[in-house]
Design a protein around this motif. Structure first.
Motif, PDB file in Angstrom:
ATOM      1  N   GLU A  19      22.577  34.716  23.618  1.00 29.12           N
ATOM      2  CA  GLU A  19      23.790  35.118  22.913  1.00 29.12           C
ATOM      3  C   GLU A  19      23.821  34.557  21.490  1.00 29.12           C
ATOM      4  N   GLU A  20      24.565  35.236  20.624  1.00 31.81           N
ATOM      5  CA  GLU A  20      24.825  34.735  19.277  1.00 31.81           C
ATOM      6  C   GLU A  20      26.191  34.054  19.277  1.00 31.81           C
ATOM      7  N   VAL A  21      26.249  32.806  18.825  1.00 25.68           N
ATOM      8  CA  VAL A  21      27.498  32.060  18.829  1.00 25.68           C
ATOM      9  C   VAL A  21      27.731  31.416  17.470  1.00 25.68           C
ATOM     10  N   ALA A  22      28.956  30.930  17.275  1.00 24.15           N
ATOM     11  CA  ALA A  22      29.306  30.296  16.003  1.00 24.15           C
ATOM     12  C   ALA A  22      30.294  29.166  16.223  1.00 24.15           C
ATOM     13  N   ILE A  23      30.246  28.194  15.332  1.00 30.52           N
ATOM     14  CA  ILE A  23      31.231  27.127  15.248  1.00 30.52           C
ATOM     15  C   ILE A  23      32.073  27.381  14.003  1.00 30.52           C
ATOM     16  N   ASP A  24      33.403  27.256  14.136  1.00 26.07           N
ATOM     17  CA  ASP A  24      34.311  27.340  12.994  1.00 26.07           C
ATOM     18  C   ASP A  24      34.741  25.932  12.607  1.00 26.07           C
ATOM     19  N   TYR A  25      34.742  25.643  11.305  1.00 22.07           N
ATOM     20  CA  TYR A  25      35.116  24.305  10.847  1.00 22.07           C
ATOM     21  C   TYR A  25      35.916  24.404   9.548  1.00 22.07           C
ATOM     22  N   LYS A  26      36.638  23.340   9.240  1.00 18.10           N
ATOM     23  CA  LYS A  26      37.435  23.282   8.014  1.00 18.10           C
ATOM     24  C   LYS A  26      36.877  22.234   7.054  1.00 18.10           C
ATOM     25  N   PHE A  27      37.273  22.374   5.796  1.00 15.39           N
ATOM     26  CA  PHE A  27      36.834  21.462   4.741  1.00 15.39           C
ATOM     27  C   PHE A  27      35.306  21.379   4.724  1.00 15.39           C
ATOM     28  N   ASP A  28      34.746  20.194   4.769  1.00 15.57           N
ATOM     29  CA  ASP A  28      33.288  20.042   4.758  1.00 15.57           C
ATOM     30  C   ASP A  28      32.821  19.272   5.981  1.00 15.57           C
ATOM     31  N   ALA A  29      33.474  19.532   7.126  1.00  8.72           N
ATOM     32  CA  ALA A  29      33.120  18.809   8.350  1.00  8.72           C
ATOM     33  C   ALA A  29      31.674  19.075   8.747  1.00  8.72           C
ATOM     34  N   TYR A  30      31.268  20.338   8.679  1.00 13.08           N
ATOM     35  CA  TYR A  30      29.870  20.693   8.948  1.00 13.08           C
ATOM     36  C   TYR A  30      29.151  20.940   7.637  1.00 13.08           C
ATOM     37  N   MET A  31      27.864  20.679   7.631  1.00 11.74           N
ATOM     38  CA  MET A  31      27.067  20.966   6.453  1.00 11.74           C
ATOM     39  C   MET A  31      27.047  22.466   6.228  1.00 11.74           C
ATOM     40  N   PHE A  32      27.224  22.869   4.984  1.00 12.49           N
ATOM     41  CA  PHE A  32      27.274  24.295   4.661  1.00 12.49           C
ATOM     42  C   PHE A  32      26.004  24.990   5.152  1.00 12.49           C
TER      43      PHE A  32
END
Length: 495
Positions: free
Chosen positions: A267-280
Motif C-alpha cells: 500500500e501507499e501511505v503518508a504521514i501528515d505533520y505540522k511546522f517542521d516536525a518531520y524533515m521536508f
C-alpha cells in the motif's frame, strides 16, 4: 496488557528488516501516494469524552482545571467541585448510543470525501479504539465499542480510505493544572492512570521546552505502532507538538515502521505533520486552519473545521457557510493541496443539522464540479484576481470576499478548469491569463482554445478570445463557485 519491552523490540526488528531505516536519509526515499494526490478532499472527526460537556472546545479537559477560566467556572456551576466530579466522570456519560458508522460514512461519501481521518486519541488520553496498552479506551469504557474499527469497516465499504489521527504527545502536559488545587487528579499518577503523567506546562510550548521523558515517548511510539498494525490506516496524522526536540528519534522510528509495514501490505501511505516536525520530503506538510498564498511544487494539506470556534461539537458552535469552504477547497487544490475538513459529532453519536447541511451542500457542488477537483493537477499558475489569500495557519476566520474576477485553475489532460469563485450578476467573465499574444511574449498560455463549456448546464456559453483575455458570457448562475471547462490545443491538426 502489552509487554512494552517486546513491543519496542518488535518495532526495531521491523525497521531492521524493512527497506526504510530510522534515518532522514532513508525516509527521504518515500514518495507521496498517488491516490492521496488525486483525492483532494477528506473528512476529519473530533469526537470523544470532551463531546459530553459540549462547552467551549475540545480543550475542555485542560481548561476545566485552569483556575479562573470560563471553563473552570462553568464546570463548577454545572457539575460541581473538581474533587467530586473530574474529567474521568464524563466517561460513563459518553455512551454514543446513537452512533451509526454506516450513516456517517454515507454522509461523508455524499459530501464528496475520498478519505476519512477520525481522531484515534486526543490530548485527553482516551483512546477511541480497542487497545492493549491502556484500559482508558472506548472499547472498555464509555461506548464500549471499537469506534475506529467500526469506522474503518464503514468507510471502506463506501469506497473511501481510512486514516487515523494521534494527538497523544500533548498529553504529557495537558492535564497538569489539576495538581494545583484540590481536584480528582493525583499528585503522582501512575502509568495506568488516565491522568498520567500530567507534567508541568512547557514554558513556551515550542520545540525545546518541557521535553517528554524516554518512558513517555516509548509509550507514544508503541501506541502509534499499535494503531498502524491493528487498523492499517493509509494516513497517519500527528498534531503540532511532535515538533518537540525529544520526539525526533521516535518520529523517525514511527515513520520507518509505518512505511515498512505499508511495503509489506503493498500500500501507499503518508504521514501528515505540522511546522517542521518531520524533515521536508519524508511526509506531507499540513497547515492548521490556513492555506498557502501561492502554488507549491510539493503536495500539502490544510486541516480546518466547519466550526470556527471548536473542533468538537459545542452548543455554541460558529458554523462556516458551505460556500466559503468550497472556495477554500478550490483555492487549496489549485495550489497543489488537499482539504481535510473536520466534523464534530455530538456525544450521542449524531451529527448536527448544521454540519449535515454544510456537508450536503458541498456534496451537491461536488456532484456538478467534481471533475475539476478530483484527479487534477496544477496548471502553470494557480489563478488570477484581486483577492489575496493570507499565507500560513490560523487564518480561516478571515473573510476573503472573493469576486467574479477571482479565478482558480486546475488541469487534467487537454482540459483546463477555470473556476470563478463568485458568480457575476451579468454572467460575463474575463480570464486574462488566457489572452492571445505572440509566442515570444510573456509566459502565459500560447496555445489554442478549442471549446468552452460550463459545468452544471448544457447551454453553451458565448466566448471570444483576444489580446486582453478569454471572454465568456453565460446565463448560468449560482451562489457557489462556477466552473468553466476549457478544451485546449497546442496546435491545429491538418485535415
Amino acid at each position: 496488557m502489552i509487554d512494552m519491552k517486546k513491543a519496542l523490540q518488535n518495532i526495531d526488528d521491523v525497521i531492521e528488516k524493512g527497506p526504510y531505516k530510522d534515518t532522514w536519509a532513508s525516509l527521504s526515499s518515500w514518495q507521496t501516494p498517488k491516490w492521496y494526490q488525486k483525492a483532494k478532499f477528506g473528512i476529519f472527526i473530533h469526537w470523544g469524552v470532551y463531546s459530553v460537556p459540549a462547552f467551549d472546545s475540545e480543550w475542555y479537559p485542560r481548561n476545566m482545571y485552569i483556575e479562573g477560566s470560563k471553563v473552570y467556572e462553568h464546570h463548577i456551576k454545572t457539575y460541581g467541585a473538581h474533587k467530586d466530579f473530574g474529567y474521568k466522570d464524563f466517561i460513563p456519560m459518553f455512551k454514543a448510543e446513537k452512533f451509526d458508522p454506516n450513516a456517517w460514512a454515507a454522509l461523508f461519501k455524499k459530501a464528496g470525501a475520498k478519505y476519512v481521518v477520525p481522531v484515534a486519541e486526543h490530548h485527553d488520553g482516551f483512546q477511541m479504539y480497542r487497545s492493549n496498552i491502556s484500559h482508558w479506551n472506548a472499547y472498555e469504557m464509555g461506548p464500549k465499542r471499537d469506534i475506529v474499527g467500526e469506522l474503518k469497516a464503514a468507510v471502506e465499504a463506501q469506497g473511501m480510505t481510512l486514516g487515523v489521527s494521534s494527538h497523544r504527545i500533548e498529553h504529557w502536559f495537558f492535564m497538569s493544572n489539576g495538581k494545583k488545587f484540590e481536584s480528582d487528579m493525583p499528585q503522582n499518577p501512575d502509568r495506568d492512570d488516565l491522568y498520567w503523567p500530567s507534567m508541568p506546562d512547557p514554558e513556551n510550548f515550542d520545540a525545546i521546552d518541557g521535553k517528554p521523558s524516554e518512558e513517555f515517548m516509548e509509550d507514544w511510539l508503541v501506541r502509534t505502532c499499535e494503531l498502524i498494525d491493528n487498523y492499517h490506516p493509509k494516513i497517519l496524522y500527528f498534531d503540532w507538538w511532535i515538533q518537540q526536540e525529544a520526539a525526533k528519534p521516535y518520529l523517525k522510528k514511527a515513520a520507518a515502521y509505518y512505511y515498512n509495514r505499508a511495503a509489506e501490505w503493498g500500500e501507499e501511505v503518508a504521514i501528515d505533520y505540522k511546522f517542521d516536525a518531520y524533515m521536508f520530503g519524508t511526509a506531507v506538510p499540513d497547515i492548521e486552519r490556513g492555506q498557502m498564498a501561492d502554488i507549491k511544487p510539493y503536495f500539502w494539506q490544510t486541516d480546518t473545521a466547519i466550526a470556527l470556534n471548536s473542533w468538537c461539537y459545542t452548543e455554541n458552535n460558529d458554523f462556516r457557510p458551505a460556500g466559503d469552504i468550497i472556495c477554500d477547497l478550490v483555492d487549496i487544490v489549485s495550489k497543489n493541496g488537499a482539504l481535510l475538513l473536520n466534523v464534530g459529532p455530538k456525544a450521542d453519536g449524531t451529527i448536527s443539522d448544521e454540519d449535515t447541511a454544510v456537508l450536503t451542500a458541498i456534496g451537491d457542488w461536488m456532484q456538478v464540479n467534481g471533475e475539476a477537483i478530483y484527479d487534477t493537477h496544477v496548471w502553470r499558475m494557480f489563478g488570477e484576481g484581486p483577492t489575496k489569500v493570507q499565507d500560513g495557519g490560523f487564518s480561516d476566520g478571515v473573510k476573503k470576499n472573493f469576486t467574479g474576477e477571482d479565478f482558480r485553475f486546475t488541469a487534467k489532460g487537454d482540459t483546463l478548469f477555470a473556476i470563478a469563485l463568485k458568480a457575476n450578476d451579468n454572467g460575463e467573465y474575463h480570464i486574462h491569463s488566457l489572452r492571445m499574444q505572440e509566442h515570444t511574449a510573456g509566459t502565459v498560455y500560447h496555445g489554442l482554445v478549442e471549446s468552452v463549456s460550463v459545468l452544471g448546464t448544457d447551454d453553451a456559453p458565448a466566448w471570444t478570445r483576444d489580446e486582453s483575455g478569454l471572454h465568456i458570457k453565460t446565463n448560468y448562475t449560482s451562489d457557489k463557485p462556477i466552473t468553466f471547462k476549457i478544451k485546449l490545443r497546442q496546435y491545429r491538426t491538418e485535415k
